[in-house]
Enzyme design. Structure first.
Site, short mmCIF file in Angstrom:
data_model
loop_
_atom_site.label_atom_id
_atom_site.label_comp_id
_atom_site.label_asym_id
_atom_site.label_seq_id
_atom_site.Cartn_x
_atom_site.Cartn_y
_atom_site.Cartn_z
N ASP A 17 3.87 1.94 1.87
CA ASP A 17 3.68 2.33 3.34
C ASP A 17 3.40 1.67 4.94
O ASP A 17 2.65 0.60 4.48
CB ASP A 17 3.71 3.92 4.02
CG ASP A 17 1.97 4.24 4.50
OD1 ASP A 17 1.58 3.27 4.21
OD2 ASP A 17 1.86 5.77 3.74
N CYS B 202 6.65 6.91 1.74
CA CYS B 202 7.12 8.56 1.66
C CYS B 202 7.31 9.09 2.72
O CYS B 202 7.62 9.04 3.99
CB CYS B 202 5.19 9.10 0.75
SG CYS B 202 4.29 9.71 1.60
N CYS C 41 0.73 -0.99 -0.05
CA CYS C 41 -0.16 -0.22 0.13
C CYS C 41 1.44 1.08 0.09
O CYS C 41 0.41 2.39 0.00
CB CYS C 41 -1.13 0.05 1.36
SG CYS C 41 -2.05 -1.43 1.22
N CYS D 26 -0.87 9.24 6.35
CA CYS D 26 0.21 8.35 6.78
C CYS D 26 0.10 8.99 8.11
O CYS D 26 0.96 8.35 9.06
CB CYS D 26 1.46 9.56 6.25
SG CYS D 26 1.49 9.44 4.56
#
Lengths: 403, 127
Positions: free
Chosen positions: B39, B62, B37, B106
């Protein structure tokens, strides 16, 4: 800090000779080509016709075949939708490869909603489309086949001459999107048997906002913008005269200098390719090893995420692109857009270990020093990301255990 | 220094991530996300007397994922288990001076990581 542009596949800097050719058409020569009873209009009309001849010369087409548009996206939309609509009575089936640009794939979507069927042809692990697969996909109700000339993300050049031959045999239209290739490698649209070819000026040192669709004589298309009778009725709207003049000049320069550029770029490509191959472990090149755009090097690295690689490169002044899970669609509407690139998926890159590829695309302004500079920073960046990565840690532990 | 879509704070934590590493005898370990996915984060906690005395992480992801991980470890160090449990993704995103809309996930990963590590801690240390 270095300032190295290795993202020529996204756009190229305008050649100063192109800009110079354009300038008068912003100022003293401001006429509208449709209003050519007077000198100003006459000058404008002559200028776009001269550009038509230059652009036609770049791809061995007839000047009358060049339909100027606002860029490649519009040209792809005109080709796909325009052909589907004009030939809808013959059939409602189209064929496209799965590695096409979004401006082809997404132009097909509204057609699907209107009762058209689309067959998607697969690419192999090098990103190549097998002409035989195209042959098999063509049905009696097929109106158009669309396969790109070269892929921007992985650099692979497609066998368009063979595909064109098959399309001719089966009497279906053949469209090829040459956005990434035109002006960089020879393209003879007549030899390729292409009925429709997409071109983009800013991808070969011309201005943004100008492109063209090459329309072979006799190919009917439904105009996608209604209005006046410009561009032989294929595309209404006052012509972007300075842009078109710029595209003509860029085409002229590319026709003359392409061979020299590509000779230099092949050398830089080899230097960069061999350099990363010998300095970065767990690296996988993408695209075809030899049939690829000059100056194009693309790869992915295990345990290193694409956007993080790009960000660190940018911090070192190196500008590159990615078909990464997280980066290329940063302006996307939602997390649905954050999936791995459709091109990487198409060529079978495993999504559990790769979430991002790097595309280095060099241009005529790049030097060996640029390549060496990139090679001096890349291995350190990769190591740094590995040191942060839980997946690399697990890999190391596995190696230590002898697994 | 801000870069591309990110705030200066995000870039600082991306370039100089705090608390990268492992804790060998961690009181709790949380792992969330999935490389497929885009991360994945692993968080190690050292808890003493109900207080987080150390936190380390490893993240594949990222710029926003790495910065969120780094910021989270800074935020939870010195906090009680209860205080850390109450941290939300919004706290992490705010502490980073915001994240681009598509990168909010994130910060969610950071919140989930601390909750998962605390679950692991409680499993190993039933009250």
């Amino acid at each position: 800090m270095a300032n190295i542009f290795f993202d020529h596949i996204s756009t190229t800097p305008i050649d100063t000779r192109v800009l110079e050719a354009m300038m008068p058409y912003f100022t003293e020569r401001y006429g509208n080509p449709s209003s050519h009873i007077h000198d100003q209009g006459q000058q404008a009309l002559k200028a776009i016709d001269a550009a038509r001849t230059e652009v036609a010369g770049l791809v061995n087409a007839k000047p009358e075949a060049i339909v100027f548009t606002s860029g490649a996206t519009e040209a792809n939309n005109l080709a796909i939708k325009g052909a589907a609509e004009a030939w809808g009575r013959k059939g409602k089936h189209l064929v496209a490869s799965e590695v096409e640009h979004f401006s082809v794939l997404n132009a097909l979507l509204p057609l699907r909603n209107r009762g058209y069927e689309v067959t998607t042809v697969k690419a192999d692990s090098d990103g190549k489309v097998d002409p035989d697969d195209v042959r098999k996909a063509i049905r009696t109700d097929t109106v158009l086949v669309s396969v790109m000339h070269a892929n921007s993300e992985i650099g692979t050049i497609e066998p368009i001459e063979e595909i064109g031959r098959i399309a001719r045999e089966r009497e279906v239209l053949f469209h090829t999107d040459a956005t990434a290739s035109a002006g960089h490698i020879p393209l003879d649209v007549t030899a390729a048997g292409a009925d429709l070819v997409t071109l983009s000026a800013h991808n070969f040192y011309g201005p943004k906002g100008t492109g063209a669709l090459v329309v072979r004589e006799g190919v009917r298309l439904e105009s996608q913008i209604d209005g006046g009778f410009q561009e032989m009725g294929y595309r209404a709207g006052t012509e972007n005269v300075p842009g078109i003049v710029g595209m003509g000049q860029a085409a002229k320069i590319a026709s003359e200098e392409m061979g020299e550029w590509s000779f230099r770029l092949r050398r830089l490509e080899k230097r960069l390719h061999d350099g990363v191959a010998s300095s970065v472990e767990h690296l996988h090149f993408t695209g075809h090893p030899t049939d690829r755009l000059p100056g194009h090097v693309s790869f992915w690295v295990e345990y290193a995420e694409g956007e993080s690689l790009l960000l660190f490169l940018a911090l070192h002044g190196v500008m590159a692109a990615s078909g990464s899970a997280c980066s290329s669609n940063l302006k996307g509407r939602d997390e649905e857009d954050l999936v791995a690139s459709h091109v990487l998926r198409a060529i079978g890159v495993p999504s559990d270990i790769c979430t991002g590829s790097i595309t280095f695309s060099m241009g005529k302004g790049n030097t060996e020093q640029d390549v060496d500079q990139v090679l001096s920073v890349l291995p350190g960046i990769v190591r740094r990301l590995w040191e942060m990565s839980p997946t690399y840690l697990d890999y190391q532990k596995k190696v230590l255990r002898g697994g | 220094m801000a870069s591309g879509p990110y705030s200066a704070k995000v870039m600082d934590h991306f370039m100089n991530p705090r608390n990268v590493g492992e804790i060998e005898d961690a009181s709790g370990v949380g792992e969330v996300g999935n490389p497929a996915c885009g991360d994945m984060m692993r968080l190690y906690l050292k808890v003493e007397d109900g207080k987080i005395v150390d936190a380390k992480f490893r993240t594949f992801g990222c710029g926003a994922a790495i910065a969120s991980s780094s910021m989270l470890t800074e935020m939870i160090k010195g906090k009680t288990v209860e205080e850390a449990q109450a941290i939300t993704n919004q706290h992490v995103a705010d502490a980073l001076d915001g994240l681009p809309a598509v990168k909010i996930h994130c910060s969610v990963m950071a919140e989930e990581a601390v909750k998962s590590a605390l679950d692991d801690y409680r499993k190993k240390n039933p009250a």
